[in-house]
Write a protein that holds these residues in place. Structure first.
Motif, mmCIF file in Angstrom:
data_model
loop_
_atom_site.group_PDB
_atom_site.id
_atom_site.type_symbol
_atom_site.label_atom_id
_atom_site.label_comp_id
_atom_site.label_asym_id
_atom_site.label_seq_id
_atom_site.Cartn_x
_atom_site.Cartn_y
_atom_site.Cartn_z
ATOM 1 N N UNK A 1 0.827 -1.204 0.000
ATOM 2 C CA UNK A 1 0.000 0.000 0.000
ATOM 3 C C UNK A 1 0.863 1.257 0.000
ATOM 4 N N UNK A 2 1.928 1.251 0.811
ATOM 5 C CA UNK A 2 2.837 2.404 0.851
ATOM 6 C C UNK A 2 3.524 2.612 -0.482
ATOM 7 N N UNK A 3 3.917 1.517 -1.124
ATOM 8 C CA UNK A 3 4.588 1.622 -2.426
ATOM 9 C C UNK A 3 3.643 2.150 -3.493
ATOM 10 N N UNK A 4 2.378 1.737 -3.444
ATOM 11 C CA UNK A 4 1.400 2.235 -4.414
ATOM 12 C C UNK A 4 1.231 3.740 -4.285
ATOM 13 N N UNK A 5 1.214 4.225 -3.054
ATOM 14 C CA UNK A 5 1.087 5.660 -2.841
ATOM 15 C C UNK A 5 2.320 6.397 -3.357
ATOM 16 N N UNK A 6 3.499 5.864 -3.044
ATOM 17 C CA UNK A 6 4.743 6.527 -3.439
ATOM 18 C C UNK A 6 4.944 6.528 -4.944
ATOM 19 N N UNK A 7 4.601 5.431 -5.609
ATOM 20 C CA UNK A 7 4.872 5.277 -7.038
ATOM 21 C C UNK A 7 3.725 5.737 -7.914
ATOM 22 N N UNK A 8 2.642 6.213 -7.327
ATOM 23 C CA UNK A 8 1.522 6.701 -8.118
ATOM 24 C C UNK A 8 0.580 5.623 -8.577
ATOM 25 N N UNK A 9 0.612 4.438 -7.899
ATOM 26 C CA UNK A 9 -0.343 3.390 -8.236
ATOM 27 C C UNK A 9 -1.773 3.869 -8.039
ATOM 28 N N UNK A 10 -1.976 4.719 -7.047
ATOM 29 C CA UNK A 10 -3.208 5.485 -6.908
ATOM 30 C C UNK A 10 -2.875 6.895 -7.365
ATOM 31 N N UNK A 11 -3.601 7.386 -8.356
ATOM 32 C CA UNK A 11 -3.261 8.689 -8.940
ATOM 33 C C UNK A 11 -3.204 9.767 -7.861
ATOM 34 N N UNK A 12 -2.118 10.543 -7.866
ATOM 35 C CA UNK A 12 -1.970 11.597 -6.871
ATOM 36 C C UNK A 12 -3.076 12.639 -7.005
ATOM 37 N N UNK A 13 -3.552 12.864 -8.219
ATOM 38 C CA UNK A 13 -4.626 13.826 -8.421
ATOM 39 C C UNK A 13 -5.932 13.412 -7.778
#
Length: 435
Positions: free
Chosen positions: A271-283
């Motif tokens: 989950x942390x990696x998805x947030x950092x790498x943009x797996x969930x769009x930052x927008x």
């Protein structure tokens, strides 16, 4: 019409003619922005009617008519799919598969025939809840979950405002529609926040703790609650919440097994990696971290700013809960701070702002609104479902401004006594709603 709804309506001008008769000398700037008298019942009612029609039509279109969100086999590809399938794994006796990304992705692809997959990062306590909904067919479970959780939020707003009319208006705000269309759980978490705050206000500390313990289905939204409870000395609520958390977690262990918790914690770095790498769009995030990443800041720098903002929010919560017992102050600062302190919050989580808005509107109708207060509340409500399009399409991460504005409204009410303004808050109308 019930007496409570009549009193609520009596405190707001019916139309623009009422405003003019109330204060013919007031100009447009005063009416529309400073005093907020532009917000008449005819306009509010029309907006709520349009919202209700759009809300219902949108859900019917999504659930009953083939549309662009459907997989090749007709399955609706929305966030709720991961909830329902995770609950299904609980029923199948393999709950741990929901926390193994490769396995869970394969399960989703087998069910939908599409490449679109959704992660499931919630604790097993939430998976246990979804097991009940998984007994229903997917679309029926989707509709049932949204109706029940939005109904819970409506009940919480009724308990806060004292009027069903205001409660219904509040669940028709854009953020609630956004949450419903995603099939997300923000209405549930907002309702639990509302029950917790109502319990505190009514001195039902044990019940407040039960609601807070159930809120651990989304633990990142409760980071600042211990600060609030310690600042206000609410030790019974603290103890009740702790016991409830242990009981709910124990129930999940008894039903799902202890191994699912181990797999859940092992998945946390994903989950942390998805947030950092943009797996969930930052927008699509509403956090300070997401906004800064969208503007081009690196992960480390964005996290530093996020931590600083979180610490500032914690100070505001401590100050508000230490110095004031007014729930319009406490709810605004705590809920706004909850959305600012976590780096992982998405657009539908802005539904939580319905709760402090309910308190602020209630107190404003009873004792008068501060200058510009109604205009800021309207801005928060109108933009509550527009932050993602503004960020994704225009590169404008405005989402963190909304909880920041709500915190400002709360702190401002702590430092300034509201005074009646022309039109909406004249003494006769104030006494009508109070009586």
């Amino acid at each position: 019409m019930t007496d409570e709804n009549a009193r609520a309506m009596a405190s707001i001008p019916k139309n623009t003619a009422d405003i003019a008769s109330a204060d013919p000398r007031s100009g447009f700037w005063h009416r529309a922005v400073r005093s907020g008298d532009w917000f008449t019942w005819d306009r509010i009612g029309f907006a709520c009617l349009c919202s209700a029609i759009g809300f219902a039509a949108g859900l019917i279109w999504m659930l009953a008519i083939p549309n662009t969100y459907g997989a090749p086999n007709g399955t609706l590809l929305m966030d709720y799919l991961s909830f329902w399938l995770a609950g299904g794994q609980a029923l199948n006796g393999t709950p741990e598969l929901a926390y193994v990304p490769v396995e869970f992705a394969a399960i989703q692809k087998d069910f939908t025939g599409a490449d679109t997959v959704f992660g499931f990062f919630y604790p097993p306590t939430f998976q246990l809840l979804q097991g009940g909904f998984a007994l229903l067919p997917y679309k029926a479970a989707f509709a049932t979950f949204i109706v029940l959780t939005t109904g819970m939020l409506c009940l919480a707003c009724r308990m806060i405002t004292g009027a069903w009319l205001l409660a219904v208006c509040l669940i028709l705000v854009p953020a609630c529609a956004n949450n419903a269309f995603h099939g997300q759980n923000a209405a549930l978490t907002a309702a639990l926040y509302g029950f917790f705050l109502v319990g505190i206000e009514r001195q039902k500390m044990i019940l407040a703790g039960v609601a807070l313990g159930l809120l651990t289905i989304k633990p990142q939204l409760g980071i600042l609650v211990p600060v609030a409870l310690i600042a206000s000395g609410n030790w019974r609520t603290f103890l009740s919440a702790s016991v409830t958390t242990l009981v709910v977690a124990g129930a999940s262990v008894a039903v799902l097994g202890a191994g699912v918790w181990l797999v859940f914690w092992q998945q946390a770095p994903v989950a942390a990696a998805m947030m950092e790498l943009g797996g969930v769009e930052w927008g699509k995030m509403v956090s300070v971290y997401g906004g800064l990443r969208l503007l081009g800041l690196a992960h480390g720098s964005a996290m530093v700013v996020q931590v600083v903002v979180g610490l500032a929010a914690a100070v505001c919560v401590w100050r508000a809960w230490r110095r004031s017992e007014a729930m319009a102050v406490r709810s605004a600062v705590l809920v706004g701070g909850a959305l600012l302190v976590t780096p992982f919050a998405l657009s539908y989580d802005l539904t939580l702002l319905v709760v402090p808005c309910a308190y602020l509107i209630r107190d404003g109708l009873k004792s008068g609104f501060l200058p510009y207060e109604k205009a800021v509340l309207a801005l928060v409500i109108v933009l509550s479902a527009s932050t993602s399009p503004l960020a994704v399409w225009l590169g404008l991460p405005v989402a963190p401004l909304l909880p920041l504005l709500v915190i400002w409204l709360g702190l401002r009410r702590m430092d300034q006594a509201p005074r009646p303004l022309a039109g909406i808050d004249d003494p006769a109308q104030t006494s009508a709603i109070a009586g």
